[in-house]
Design an enzyme around this catalytic site. Structure first.
Site, PDB file in Angstrom:
ATOM      1  N   HIS A  67       0.859  -1.181   0.000  1.00 12.47           N
ATOM      2  CA  HIS A  67       0.000   0.000   0.000  1.00 12.47           C
ATOM      3  C   HIS A  67       0.899   1.236   0.000  1.00 12.47           C
ATOM      4  CE1 HIS A  67      -3.859  -1.926   1.867  1.00 12.47           C
ATOM      5  NE2 HIS A  67      -3.276  -2.734   0.986  1.00 12.47           N
TER       6      HIS A  67
ATOM      7  N   GLU B  12       0.930   3.900   1.755  1.00 14.66           N
ATOM      8  CA  GLU B  12       1.376   4.347   3.078  1.00 14.66           C
ATOM      9  C   GLU B  12       2.543   3.513   3.584  1.00 14.66           C
ATOM     10  OE1 GLU B  12      -3.263   4.441   3.333  1.00 14.66           O
ATOM     11  OE2 GLU B  12      -1.734   3.417   2.153  1.00 14.66           O
TER      12      GLU B  12
ATOM     13  N   CYS C 126      -6.353   1.921   5.698  1.00 18.34           N
ATOM     14  CA  CYS C 126      -6.930   0.672   6.196  1.00 18.34           C
ATOM     15  C   CYS C 126      -6.318   0.357   7.567  1.00 18.34           C
ATOM     16  CB  CYS C 126      -6.653  -0.462   5.209  1.00 18.34           C
ATOM     17  SG  CYS C 126      -4.909  -0.948   5.141  1.00 18.34           S
TER      18      CYS C 126
ATOM     19  N   CYS D  53      -2.455  -0.146   7.489  1.00 22.81           N
ATOM     20  CA  CYS D  53      -1.722   1.112   7.349  1.00 22.81           C
ATOM     21  C   CYS D  53      -1.861   1.987   8.595  1.00 22.81           C
ATOM     22  CB  CYS D  53      -2.184   1.844   6.096  1.00 22.81           C
ATOM     23  SG  CYS D  53      -1.738   0.957   4.587  1.00 22.81           S
TER      24      CYS D  53
END
Length: 152
Positions: free
Chosen positions: A54, A56, A84, A87
């Protein structure tokens, strides 16, 4: 020094790069306490075949390597979509001071939509949060991406 809208515009630039690469268009940029850009990236799950790639996570890793320590004290993370749970956990563990994000994520958001991970007083670190910055642009980019994908 950049304001939050300018920071989010940098994250949107990364999200557009993700879309061009066939990735879900989420972008993130991490800034130091004095406003320097430490890292920028976008989702790379398809490219890297990594469920944890992801935006992040990638910028947190890059920034920690760039400064030579895992504590990102005083840092501000700009991301185009509400993080999410994975993260959000990484944001807490990295000791990031501030999160700014664009669109909310009613299906997986762990900042306000499904969970409130970043301000849970039971944890040893809480994060200041400002959501909704350039939310329309972030949401439109995601909607366009998924609409085009369904058309294929």
């Amino acid at each position: 020094m950049m304001d939050d809208v300018q920071r989010m515009q940098r994250a949107l630039d990364q999200a557009n790069r993700a879309a061009q690469a066939g990735e879900v268009p989420v972008g993130a940029v991490l800034f130091s306490h004095d406003g320097r850009m430490l890292a920028s990236n976008h989702n790379r799950r398809e490219t890297d075949q990594d469920p944890c790639a992801h935006a992040e996570i990638l910028v947190i890793r890059q920034a920690a390597q760039a400064i030579g320590q895992w504590r990102l004290t005083g840092a501000t993370l700009a991301v185009t979509l509400e993080p999410c749970l994975m993260c959000a956990g990484a944001i807490i563990l990295a000791r990031i001071e501030r999160l700014i994000y664009g669109a909310s994520d009613p299906k997986a958001g762990a900042v306000i939509s499904l969970y409130r991970a970043l301000d849970d007083p039971r944890l040893n670190h809480q994060v200041m949060v400002e959501g909704g910055i350039l939310a329309d642009q972030s949401r439109e980019l995601l909607q366009r991406f998924f609409h085009e994908r369904r058309q294929r």
